[in-house]
Design a protein around this motif. Structure first.
Motif, PDB file in Angstrom:
ATOM      1  N   CYS A   8     -50.176 102.359  -8.419  1.00  0.00           N
ATOM      2  CA  CYS A   8     -49.112 101.903  -9.168  1.00  0.00           C
ATOM      3  C   CYS A   8     -48.278 103.331  -9.542  1.00  0.00           C
ATOM      4  O   CYS A   8     -48.983 104.467  -9.454  1.00  0.00           O
ATOM      5  N   THR A 140     -38.332 105.598 -13.067  1.00  0.00           N
ATOM      6  CA  THR A 140     -39.361 104.929 -12.349  1.00  0.00           C
ATOM      7  C   THR A 140     -39.522 103.521 -12.287  1.00  0.00           C
ATOM      8  O   THR A 140     -39.550 102.789 -11.257  1.00  0.00           O
ATOM      9  N   GLY A 143     -37.162 102.691  -9.191  1.00  0.00           N
ATOM     10  CA  GLY A 143     -37.510 103.629  -8.189  1.00  0.00           C
ATOM     11  C   GLY A 143     -36.188 104.153  -7.652  1.00  0.00           C
ATOM     12  O   GLY A 143     -36.069 104.406  -6.459  1.00  0.00           O
ATOM     13  N   GLN A 291     -32.820 105.845  -3.189  1.00  0.00           N
ATOM     14  CA  GLN A 291     -34.338 105.583  -3.815  1.00  0.00           C
ATOM     15  C   GLN A 291     -35.178 106.742  -3.713  1.00  0.00           C
ATOM     16  O   GLN A 291     -35.075 107.819  -3.118  1.00  0.00           O
ATOM     17  N   VAL A 295     -41.761 106.419  -5.689  1.00  0.00           N
ATOM     18  CA  VAL A 295     -42.158 105.327  -5.987  1.00  0.00           C
ATOM     19  C   VAL A 295     -41.016 104.084  -5.273  1.00  0.00           C
ATOM     20  O   VAL A 295     -39.883 104.515  -5.235  1.00  0.00           O
ATOM     21  N   THR A 296     -41.572 103.178  -4.890  1.00  0.00           N
ATOM     22  CA  THR A 296     -40.708 102.131  -4.379  1.00  0.00           C
ATOM     23  C   THR A 296     -40.922 100.815  -5.171  1.00  0.00           C
ATOM     24  O   THR A 296     -41.886 100.045  -5.386  1.00  0.00           O
ATOM     25  N   ALA A 297     -39.569 100.249  -5.432  1.00  0.00           N
ATOM     26  CA  ALA A 297     -39.542  99.100  -6.406  1.00  0.00           C
ATOM     27  C   ALA A 297     -39.206  98.045  -5.431  1.00  0.00           C
ATOM     28  O   ALA A 297     -37.786  98.123  -4.745  1.00  0.00           O
ATOM     29  N   ARG A 334     -44.099  97.172  -7.796  1.00  0.00           N
ATOM     30  CA  ARG A 334     -44.032  98.507  -7.521  1.00  0.00           C
ATOM     31  C   ARG A 334     -45.108  99.350  -6.823  1.00  0.00           C
ATOM     32  O   ARG A 334     -46.055  99.250  -7.316  1.00  0.00           O
TER      33      ARG A 334
END
Ligand SMILES: *Cc1c(COP(=O)(O)O)cnc(C)c1O
Length: 379
Positions: A8, A140, A143, A291, A295-297, A334
């Protein structure tokens, strides 16, 4: 719970070397001069990481403490504060400013796009009577990474003090406090530095110290009072007992980050490959552009239930991914790829597990996400 993998976007995986530092013999932070030396060294090393010659402090309290302390200490009742907001944490700054009596004026833009420095310049051309501005580098929950250097340049052209939440960017993407004109840069222990949660660190410019020192209204807080820390710089007496074990762990984590010459490039490589896997699998990124590499959402495909997906991942795959925090227009899952979590094999595993869980829930990605990730990394 030992086998549960934390992927996470914070708290992140804590390396064994960092965990070992928590077990060092205890000391009395106020009476042991070696502690003071260690603390000073940690602050200096954080300054190196942040690219600043300004004072750096480490406060005992999770990341949010830094956001609140900067508002409590820099904002006087009636002050006009510009809140740059395109996300959950950006909006939270406005709440803190109002809590401490400031007038929050909002420069808001689309939550799924990074800020536009030209739009800010146009806004300030009409009205620039602000004591300070707050902004978030990496939002966050979305992302999203904002163009910090460009935004600060515009703010500094108008003589506005800049307070920046870089909690989930510092350590993973470039942050250059002095050359970008960040007056207060806020970080947390548990994101891209991969130390346990519980500590805030911040850099504070002479100009920002000047604002703290020049206040006429008292700071309406003890725990969030940076003025007490200013005195610490002079007399070496901490306002409260410092958590020596947590600080020792953070110090090891910072050394690991500084020694890792491939760190920033690896975040860029892995972040890009993760996004390529997601979009290649027919899924949608929450942020339309800008982006973050930490972190990738990913927008949850209909009709997946978020709780069911995260629960399945936790129970059956023994992995923790992040969910939706404060977004109102979409549900997301995420993947954190910051700090110790930013390793090809770990992000591969996260995408593999996400792919498997989505298939089990009846919404298969177009192609296996982990295969797409491998292919993107090889390019
Ligand atoms: C994690 C984070 C913080 C710290 O707050 P939490 O209590 O961990 O949510 C502050 N700002 C940002 C942008 C963060 O990602």
């Amino acid at each position: 719970m030992d086998d549960l993998l934390l992927m996470c976007p914070g708290p992140t995986i804590v390396h064994d070397e960092v965990r070992a530092a928590l077990a060092r013999p205890a000391t009395n932070a106020d009476l042991d001069p070696a502690f003071l030396d260690d603390y000073g060294r940690l602050c200096a090393r954080l300054g190196t990481l942040l690219g600043t010659a300004s004072d750096v402090l480490v406060l005992c309290g999770e990341g949010i403490l830094g956001l609140e302390a900067s508002c409590a200490s820099l904002v006087q009742p009636g002050d006009r504060v510009l809140i740059l907001e395109n996300g959950v944490f950006g909006r939270g700054f406005g709440d803190f400013v109002e809590m401490y009596g400031g007038e929050a004026v909002r420069f808001a833009s689309d939550d799924r796009e990074p800020f536009d420095a030209e739009a800010l310049a146009a806004f300030l051309a009409e009205d620039d009577r602000f004591v300070l501005a707050t902004m978030v580098h990496c939002e966050t929950p979305a992302g999203l990474l904002n163009p910090l250097a460009d935004m600060c340049r515009v703010l500094k052209e108008h003589g506005i003090l800049t307070v920046v939440d870089a909690v989930s960017s510092v350590g993973g993407v470039p942050v250059d406090v002095d050359s970008w004109g960040v007056d207060v840069c806020l970080g947390g222990s548990q994101k891209a530095l991969s130390a346990p949660p519980g500590l805030t660190f911040l850099s504070i410019s002479d100009e920002a110290w000047g604002v703290v020192a020049g206040r006429t209204a008292p700071i309406r807080s003890f725990y969030a009072n940076l003025g007490l820390w200013r005195r610490w710089r002079q007399d070496g007496a901490f306002p409260y007992t410092m958590p020596a074990a947590d600080l020792a762990a953070l110090a090891v984590a910072v050394e690991r980050a500084l020694a890792d010459g491939d760190r920033i490039a690896r975040h860029a490589r892995i972040g890009a490959a993760c996004r390529a896997a997601v979009t290649g699998g027919g899924l949608q990124l929450y942020a339309r552009s800008g982006q973050s590499d930490t972190v990738t959402a990913v927008v949850l495909p209909e009709p997946v239930d978020e709780g069911e997906l995260l629960g399945l991942l936790r129970r059956e795959y023994r992995i923790v991914l992040g969910g939706t925090v404060g977004l109102t227009d979409a549900r997301v899952v995420r993947v954190g790829h910051m700090g110790e979590g930013c390793r090809g094999e770990l992000v591969w595993r996260a995408l593999h597990d996400l792919d498997g869980a989505l298939r089990r829930l009846g919404v298969p990605p177009r192609k296996p996400l982990h295969r797409l990730f491998e292919a993107a990394l090889d390019e």
